[in-house]
Motif scaffolding. Structure first.
Motif, short mmCIF file in Angstrom:
data_model
loop_
_atom_site.label_atom_id
_atom_site.label_comp_id
_atom_site.label_asym_id
_atom_site.label_seq_id
_atom_site.Cartn_x
_atom_site.Cartn_y
_atom_site.Cartn_z
N ARG A 59 1.87 -22.66 -10.24
CA ARG A 59 2.17 -22.52 -11.68
C ARG A 59 1.11 -21.68 -12.38
NH1 ARG A 59 5.92 -26.19 -13.86
NH2 ARG A 59 6.46 -27.86 -12.42
N ALA A 60 -0.15 -21.93 -12.06
CA ALA A 60 -1.24 -21.18 -12.69
C ALA A 60 -1.16 -19.70 -12.32
CB ALA A 60 -2.59 -21.76 -12.28
N ALA A 61 -0.83 -19.40 -11.07
CA ALA A 61 -0.72 -18.01 -10.64
C ALA A 61 0.42 -17.31 -11.37
CB ALA A 61 -0.51 -17.94 -9.14
N ILE A 62 1.55 -17.98 -11.50
CA ILE A 62 2.71 -17.37 -12.19
C ILE A 62 2.39 -17.18 -13.66
CG2 ILE A 62 5.08 -17.80 -12.94
CD1 ILE A 62 5.54 -19.06 -10.18
N ASP A 63 1.77 -18.17 -14.30
CA ASP A 63 1.40 -18.03 -15.71
C ASP A 63 0.44 -16.86 -15.92
OD1 ASP A 63 2.97 -20.16 -16.44
OD2 ASP A 63 1.32 -21.60 -16.48
N SER A 64 -0.52 -16.73 -15.05
CA SER A 64 -1.50 -15.65 -15.16
C SER A 64 -0.84 -14.28 -14.97
CB SER A 64 -2.60 -15.85 -14.13
OG SER A 64 -3.47 -14.76 -14.12
N LEU A 65 -0.01 -14.17 -13.95
CA LEU A 65 0.63 -12.88 -13.68
C LEU A 65 1.66 -12.52 -14.74
CD1 LEU A 65 1.04 -13.23 -9.82
CD2 LEU A 65 -0.55 -11.74 -11.04
N SER A 66 2.36 -13.51 -15.28
CA SER A 66 3.35 -13.20 -16.32
C SER A 66 2.66 -12.75 -17.59
CB SER A 66 4.25 -14.40 -16.58
OG SER A 66 3.51 -15.46 -17.15
N ALA A 67 1.50 -13.32 -17.90
CA ALA A 67 0.76 -12.89 -19.08
C ALA A 67 0.27 -11.46 -18.91
CB ALA A 67 -0.42 -13.83 -19.34
N THR A 68 -0.19 -11.12 -17.72
CA THR A 68 -0.65 -9.76 -17.45
C THR A 68 0.48 -8.77 -17.59
OG1 THR A 68 -2.30 -10.63 -15.92
CG2 THR A 68 -1.78 -8.30 -15.74
N ALA A 69 1.67 -9.16 -17.14
CA ALA A 69 2.85 -8.28 -17.22
C ALA A 69 3.54 -8.35 -18.57
CB ALA A 69 3.84 -8.65 -16.12
N ARG A 70 3.00 -9.17 -19.48
CA ARG A 70 3.58 -9.37 -20.82
C ARG A 70 5.02 -9.86 -20.77
NH1 ARG A 70 0.98 -4.52 -24.44
NH2 ARG A 70 -1.18 -5.01 -23.91
N LEU A 71 5.24 -10.84 -19.90
CA LEU A 71 6.55 -11.47 -19.79
C LEU A 71 6.47 -12.87 -20.38
CD1 LEU A 71 7.49 -10.59 -16.10
CD2 LEU A 71 8.38 -9.54 -18.17
N ARG A 72 7.48 -13.23 -21.13
CA ARG A 72 7.58 -14.60 -21.61
C ARG A 72 8.50 -15.35 -20.66
NH1 ARG A 72 9.58 -14.28 -27.51
NH2 ARG A 72 10.69 -12.56 -26.59
N LEU A 73 8.00 -16.37 -20.04
CA LEU A 73 8.78 -17.14 -19.08
C LEU A 73 9.13 -18.50 -19.67
CD1 LEU A 73 6.85 -16.45 -15.76
CD2 LEU A 73 8.86 -15.27 -16.64
N ARG A 74 10.30 -18.99 -19.31
CA ARG A 74 10.70 -20.34 -19.68
C ARG A 74 10.89 -21.12 -18.38
NH1 ARG A 74 15.86 -19.55 -23.15
NH2 ARG A 74 16.09 -17.81 -21.74
N VAL A 75 10.39 -22.33 -18.35
CA VAL A 75 10.51 -23.17 -17.17
C VAL A 75 11.93 -23.72 -17.10
CG1 VAL A 75 9.66 -25.24 -16.03
CG2 VAL A 75 8.07 -23.78 -17.26
N LEU A 76 12.50 -23.64 -15.93
CA LEU A 76 13.84 -24.15 -15.71
C LEU A 76 13.78 -25.65 -15.49
CD1 LEU A 76 16.82 -23.41 -15.22
CD2 LEU A 76 16.27 -23.24 -12.82
N ARG A 77 14.55 -26.37 -16.22
CA ARG A 77 14.61 -27.83 -16.08
C ARG A 77 16.01 -28.19 -15.58
NH1 ARG A 77 9.57 -28.74 -17.10
NH2 ARG A 77 8.74 -28.13 -19.11
N GLY A 78 16.14 -28.33 -14.30
CA GLY A 78 17.44 -28.62 -13.69
C GLY A 78 18.11 -27.36 -13.19
N SER A 79 19.08 -27.50 -12.33
CA SER A 79 19.86 -26.40 -11.75
C SER A 79 18.99 -25.42 -10.98
CB SER A 79 20.66 -25.66 -12.82
OG SER A 79 21.54 -26.52 -13.47
N GLN A 80 17.96 -25.94 -10.31
CA GLN A 80 17.10 -25.05 -9.54
C GLN A 80 17.87 -24.36 -8.42
OE1 GLN A 80 16.06 -27.98 -10.65
NE2 GLN A 80 14.11 -27.61 -11.64
#
Length: 108
Positions: A59-80
């Motif tokens: 999670r920390a790696a994805i958060d860090s990389l998405s911030a660097t790429a200036r992407l806003r991510l939403r966590v999926l809750r269900g339907s994985q």
């Protein structure tokens, strides 16, 4: 473009990042005025961990990389399972497979 200009002019000595953002916004506005279209797109980011204790590291790696790429991510809750299928390179367009049609989603 207005937001970039505001950041650049809000201080007596603007940061180089703000000046660059202003130039990039002006270039985008110029391209759009010349007929280039802006397009909405989506990205699905998945991470697989073998040890549940490493989930927080993923999670920390994805958060860090998405911030660097200036992407806003939403966590999926269900339907994985559906999201994982959508992330496979099969050409699957998830909005076409929703139970609620696009015309109705616009009114929700």
């Amino acid at each position: 473009m207005r937001a970039a200009e505001f950041r650049a002019t809000s201080s007596s000595k603007p940061a180089a990042r703000d000046l660059l953002a202003t130039r990039a916004a002006a270039a985008t506005a110029s391209e759009e005025a010349a007929g280039a279209g802006l397009l909405n797109f989506g990205i699905l980011v998945t991470a697989t961990v073998l040890d549940p204790a490493r989930e927080e590291d993923a999670r920390a790696a994805i958060d860090s990389l998405s911030a660097t790429a200036r992407l806003r991510l939403r966590v999926l809750r269900g339907s994985q399972d559906s999201a994982f299928a959508g992330a496979l390179p099969l050409g699957l367009v998830l909005p076409r497979h929703l139970k609620v049609p696009a015309e109705m989603r616009n009114y929700l």
